[in-house]
Design an enzyme around this catalytic site. Structure first.
Site, PDB file in Angstrom:
ATOM      1  N   ASN A   1     103.986  75.571 100.422  1.00 38.05           N
ATOM      2  CA  ASN A   1     102.849  76.467 100.289  1.00 38.05           C
ATOM      3  C   ASN A   1     103.311  77.927 100.230  1.00 38.05           C
ATOM      4  O   ASN A   1     103.379  78.521  99.154  1.00 38.05           O
ATOM      5  CB  ASN A   1     101.865  76.215 101.435  1.00 38.05           C
ATOM      6  CG  ASN A   1     100.521  76.818 101.189  1.00 38.05           C
ATOM      7  OD1 ASN A   1     100.409  77.804 100.470  1.00 38.05           O
ATOM      8  ND2 ASN A   1      99.481  76.260 101.769  1.00 38.05           N
ATOM      9  N   ASP A   2     103.686  78.493 101.370  1.00 38.44           N
ATOM     10  CA  ASP A   2     104.072  79.918 101.387  1.00 38.44           C
ATOM     11  C   ASP A   2     105.189  80.231 100.393  1.00 38.44           C
ATOM     12  O   ASP A   2     105.178  81.280  99.753  1.00 38.44           O
ATOM     13  CB  ASP A   2     104.566  80.325 102.779  1.00 38.44           C
ATOM     14  CG  ASP A   2     103.452  80.300 103.806  1.00 38.44           C
ATOM     15  OD1 ASP A   2     102.283  80.295 103.394  1.00 38.44           O
ATOM     16  OD2 ASP A   2     103.761  80.280 105.007  1.00 38.44           O
TER      17      ASP A   2
END
Ligand code: NAP
Length: 457
Positions: free
Chosen positions: A383-384
């Site tokens: 994600n990040d």
């Protein structure tokens, strides 16, 4: 005998240095671990042969008790829990240093330089002990992950610190003063707690690495205090490599060191302020059949693993899917972000365990040049590390963090369970990008289904 002991220390020191060097690349990491283990064995044998060791009885008991705890811990602990396990072993290591320091103090009243070494060792040891326990508690979610602060905290901390420095100075001048030694012990224990509690759970891996560095410095001081060369060498290696690692991790997250230690990243306030997606739009789901078709006929596929792959233990399924696509003539690479997952090298370890060839694991800089010509980027629980807001949204808390430029691929398929945010609590613009399709579900299950569908395509 002394020559044998010093030679074993020298060889052990060489092995430790080689071990650190070899552990820096996946292809040589196993050799690095073996070299480290061999070095430690030599260091222990050398130490046990020293003439100061007069009886082996208690050492054997400690060895058995330690092994009875350590061996099951190593085998039963999941890979995703490595950061908290590391925190726990730092806590034990630091406690050992601190207790040796305390025992040496009482065994023989020290003088001069030895006093300074012993005081520093005890201080760092007890501080690292409680600090690491707090880090363990936060990572294991026994303690609340949010930064814990209170009113008047700075004044309180400064007072505690002043008492610590004063008692340290006092002890160097008057090492026999038991009351002052007690005050210093209490202060060190309190500083460890006060240092870590105000830091958010999200930053704990950096903190653990920093505490690792303190434990190394405590070992150096122990080495000076009890005149043991290998402790000095190993402590220095541990102290510096821990420090370099903390800096490298902060850099990969685009955070300054002071920001990690004193800023509240990962706290609800920060996540709330910059948390919303700047791009807007809706996530578009895709079925496993359609996703598999896209991959089966793609020429170039890049699989981007993240923390979700580790949680789902889906590394074997990721490799199997890659093999199936390659069998059909596609080219598959794995994109490795330096802080994907929860510890440095997390993805390398998992994928190497699953038998992915090292030349298929491509680092961030190299793979970023390839995304533009990639037909499908398959994001598996990352994600990040793929959030374009790091490049495009100056208001985002992760703005400036180096990311994998997945958004440049011709199409993106993202595997995650739901709409949950990543580690930083920030929404991800990539998932609402029109070229991204979401395959919702546990990463392992989704990869198994994708594999079956690719086979049938
Ligand atoms: P991430 O930002 O933590 O995101 C992981 C994603 O995986 C989540 O969005 C989650 O979404 C999904 N997920 C969780 N369980 C899953 C499952 N069983 N199946 C499928 N998906 C699942 O991960 P990342 O992109 O790897 O980034 C790592 C983060 O950790 C970075 O912010 C980095 O700075 C930080 N960090 C890393 C290190 C290190 O050394 N590696 C150290 C400190 C901090 P759902 O909940 O919707 O499924």
């Amino acid at each position: 005998m002394d020559l044998f002991i010093q030679t074993s220390y020298l060889v052990a020191a060489g092995l430790f240095i080689l071990s650190l060097k070899w552990m820096s690349a996946p292809a040589t990491a196993r050799r690095g671990v073996l070299a480290g283990e061999l070095g430690m064995l030599l260091a222990i044998i050398g130490t046990l042969l020293r003439h100061e060791v007069v009886s082996y009885q208690w050492i054997m008991i400690a060895f058995l008790v330690g092994s009875a705890i350590g061996v099951p811990l190593a085998y039963l602990m999941p890979m995703t829990a490595v950061p908290q396990r590391t925190a726990l072993s730092h806590a034990f290591g630091a406690l050992a240093s601190a207790l040796i320091g305390t025992a040496e103090f009482y065994r023989e009243t020290p003088h001069g330089f030895v006093t300074v070494a012993l005081v520093v060792e005890t201080l760092l040891g007890f501080l690292t002990f409680t600090g690491s326990l707090m880090a363990f508690g936060k990572l294991q979610e026994i303690l609340p992950g949010r930064p814990l602060t209170f009113r008047g905290e700075n004044a309180f901390n400064l007072t505690i610190l002043a008492i610590g420095v004063a008692s340290l100075g006092w002890l160097v001048v008057d090492p026999t003063n038991v009351a002052v030694a007690g005050v210093m012990l209490a202060v060190s224990l309190a500083v460890g707690v006060l240092l870590v509690l105000p830091i958010g759970g999200a930053d704990m891996p950096v903190v653990v690495s920093l505490l690792n560095s303190y434990a190394g410095l405590a070992a150096v001081a122990t080495g000076f205090a009890i005149d043991n060369n290998i402790l000095i060498i190993v402590g220095a290696l541990d102290g510096l490599s821990g420090f370099i690692l903390s800096v490298a991790m902060s850099k990969a997250m685009n955070r300054s060191f002071s920001n990690v230690l004193f800023g509240a990243f990962g706290s609800a306030a920060v996540a709330g302020a910059g948390g919303s997606s700047s791009a807007g739009g809706e996530m578009v789901p895709i079925s496993a059949e359609d996703a598999a078709l896209r991959m089966a006929y793609a020429e170039r596929v890049v699989i981007v693993p993240g923390y979700g792959l580790a949680v789902a233990q889906a590394q074997h399924q990721a490799r199997e899917l890659a093999d199936l696509i390659e069998k059909r003539g596609g080219d598959v690479r794995f994109a490795i972000h330096p802080v994907a997952g929860r510890m440095p090298g997390h993805m390398n370890v998992l994928l190497a365990e699953a038998g992915v060839p090292y030349d298929k694991l491509v680092g961030m800089e190299d793979i970023n040049e390839k995304f533009a010509e990639t037909d499908v980027a398959l994001v598996v629980g990352a994600n990040d590390v793929v959030n374009p807001a790091a490049n495009t949204n100056p208001k985002s808390p992760i703005y400036g963090m180096p990311i994998l430029k997945v958004a440049e691929a011709k199409s993106v398929i993202a595997l995650k369970r739901g709409r949950g945010a990543g580690f930083s609590g920030v929404e991800n613009d990539l998932f609402v990008d029109p070229k991204t399709s979401m395959l919702f579900g546990d990463a392992k299950r989704s990869l198994i289904t994708l594999g079956l569908e690719v086979k049938n395509a």
